[in-house]
Scaffold this motif. Structure first.
Motif, short mmCIF file in Angstrom:
data_model
loop_
_atom_site.label_atom_id
_atom_site.label_comp_id
_atom_site.label_asym_id
_atom_site.label_seq_id
_atom_site.Cartn_x
_atom_site.Cartn_y
_atom_site.Cartn_z
N HIS A 172 0.86 -1.19 0.00
CA HIS A 172 0.00 0.00 0.00
C HIS A 172 0.90 1.24 0.00
O HIS A 172 2.12 1.13 0.15
CB HIS A 172 -0.97 0.01 1.18
N ARG A 201 0.33 -6.86 -4.54
CA ARG A 201 -0.13 -7.88 -3.59
C ARG A 201 -0.10 -9.24 -4.26
O ARG A 201 -0.24 -9.34 -5.47
CB ARG A 201 -1.57 -7.58 -3.13
N GLN A 215 -2.66 3.21 -5.76
CA GLN A 215 -3.32 3.85 -4.62
C GLN A 215 -2.91 5.31 -4.58
O GLN A 215 -1.86 5.69 -5.10
CB GLN A 215 -2.88 3.20 -3.29
N GLU A 217 -2.46 7.83 -1.40
CA GLU A 217 -2.49 8.00 0.05
C GLU A 217 -2.70 9.47 0.35
O GLU A 217 -2.20 10.33 -0.39
CB GLU A 217 -1.14 7.55 0.62
N1 DAH Z 1 -3.57 1.20 3.28
C1 DAH Z 1 -4.93 0.76 3.20
C2 DAH Z 1 -5.03 -0.42 2.26
O1 DAH Z 1 -4.21 -0.56 1.40
C3 DAH Z 1 -5.83 1.88 2.69
C4 DAH Z 1 -5.99 2.92 3.75
C5 DAH Z 1 -7.06 2.88 4.62
C6 DAH Z 1 -5.09 3.93 3.85
C7 DAH Z 1 -7.23 3.82 5.61
C8 DAH Z 1 -5.22 4.92 4.84
C9 DAH Z 1 -6.32 4.83 5.71
O2 DAH Z 1 -4.39 5.91 4.99
O3 DAH Z 1 -6.48 5.78 6.68
O4 DAH Z 1 -5.95 -1.20 2.38
#
Ligand code: DAH
Length: 348
Positions: A172, A201, A215, A217
């Motif tokens: 992530h 993944r 993604q 972030e």
């Molecule tokens: N890192 C999480 C994932 O890959 C996604 C995520 C959820 C990032 C909540 C965040 C968060 O910063 O606050 O499933």
């Protein structure tokens, strides 16, 4: 007398020939065969030596006159033929500027690039920084610093490709949070950043899973940051992406790095909430995960969790693009089929 007649007839037949010539080549042949070294005119003049002394000047001046007339006629015709040739060339080489040009087949950014740039633009407008992280990341940043110690059960959902025991392809974009926070001077300015990029993944690929996807972030840290800031920010983003009359819904969830954690849904942009195939008849579409940054995550990055708080979110541009453009198989994004990609041409 004979020689005078020969000259006269040479003059008149040559003038006719000149008159009838249609090319410069023909004209040149006439000139050489008349006035050239072995030409008929020269031939005639050779006969001058047999003339009486009284006749010589008479015939001489006639010969001069014939030569001058023919030379002039040749010159005039030459000029005429040259002008004609030039006009024809101009006519043949005319460029029709009204003809349509050759079409240049310009490429276009990949649809995922377009969607990510649209999201980046929203956050740039809100004063965020865009920060790039590492795709090859340490286990330490990817998991431990995000509150996922070695034996944490939530690691199961994020199995990945390991380079060595401690190096992996990041699962992530969350490790960019830790890397950015530990470098940031909070006494100078709050932290507002997004970090877009590829993640990996060990998923079996199917219509909704790919071993590599994207993604974005998001992280904001300052004094007194609350869930209200998170909700307001995501509302700006999601309305921009999916339409001004979208509603947001936050549902309780769990992520190791946020507390509390939420899943964020938007009211369905296709049916407006009544229920359809896009929202699976619930009226809502799940868009992203978010929450208030866990105090341990702040502390591990050297941030005083008593003084500062923040929100974070993780958004999947692949999913956003699939929803927005009705793409039902994520693998389409990665197969480089030009027929698929061309459907998302940016209009120039
Ligand atoms: N890192 C999480 C994932 O890959 C996604 C995520 C959820 C990032 C909540 C965040 C968060 O910063 O606050 O499933």
């Amino acid at each position: 007398m004979e020689i005078k007649e020969t000259l006269e007839s040479l003059k008149s037949t040559t003038l006719v020939k000149i008159e009838q010539a249609t090319t410069l080549d023909e004209l040149n042949t006439i000139r050489v065969s008349t006035l050239g070294k072995k030409g008929s005119m020269t031939e005639v003049l050779r006969g001058m030596k047999d003339l009486s002394p009284e006749m010589r000047p008479v015939v001489g001046s006639l010969a001069n006159e014939v030569r001058d007339t023919l030379t002039e006629a040749l010159e005039a015709k030459k000029e005429m033929l040259e002008t004609k040739a030039m006009n024809e060339a101009l006519l043949n080489e005319t460029i029709d500027v009204t003809l349509p040009g050759k079409e240049l087949n310009n490429g276009t950014p990949h649809i995922l690039t377009q969607v990510m740039e649209e999201i980046e633009d929203v956050f740039l407008g809100l004063g965020y920084e865009i920060i790039e992280g590492y795709e090859v990341e340490k286990d330490y940043y990817n998991f431990e610093r995000m509150n996922l110690p070695k034996d944490h059960p939530a690691r199961d959902m994020q199995d990945t490709f390991y380079i060595t025991e401690d190096m992996l392809l990041r699962t992530h974009t969350s490790p960019v949070q830790a890397r950015t926070m530990e470098k940031h001077d909070f006494t100078k300015a709050p932290l507002r950043m997004i970090s877009p990029g590829k993640v990996y993944r060990r998923d079996s690929d199917d219509a909704t899973h790919s071993h590599q996807f994207h993604q974005i972030e998001g992280l904001v840290i300052d004094e007194n940051i609350t869930m209200a800031d998170l909700k307001g920010t995501l509302e700006v983003l999601l309305k921009k992406l999916f339409g001004e009359d979208r509603k947001l819904r936050l549902r309780p969830s769990y992520f190791p790095f946020t507390e509390p954690s939420v899943e964020v849904d938007i009211s369905c942009f296709k049916c407006g909430g009544k229920g359809c195939n896009v929202c699976k008849h619930t009226g809502w579409i799940e868009i992203l995960g978010a929450g208030i940054v866990h105090p341990s995550v702040l502390e591990m990055s050297g941030v005083d969790s008593e003084k500062y708080s923040g929100f974070a979110f993780g958004l999947g541009p692949d999913r956003v693009a699939m929803l927005k453009y009705g793409v039902n198989d994520i693998r389409n994004f990665y197969q480089n089929d030009i027929r698929f990609l061309e459907q998302f041409k940016v209009k120039g």
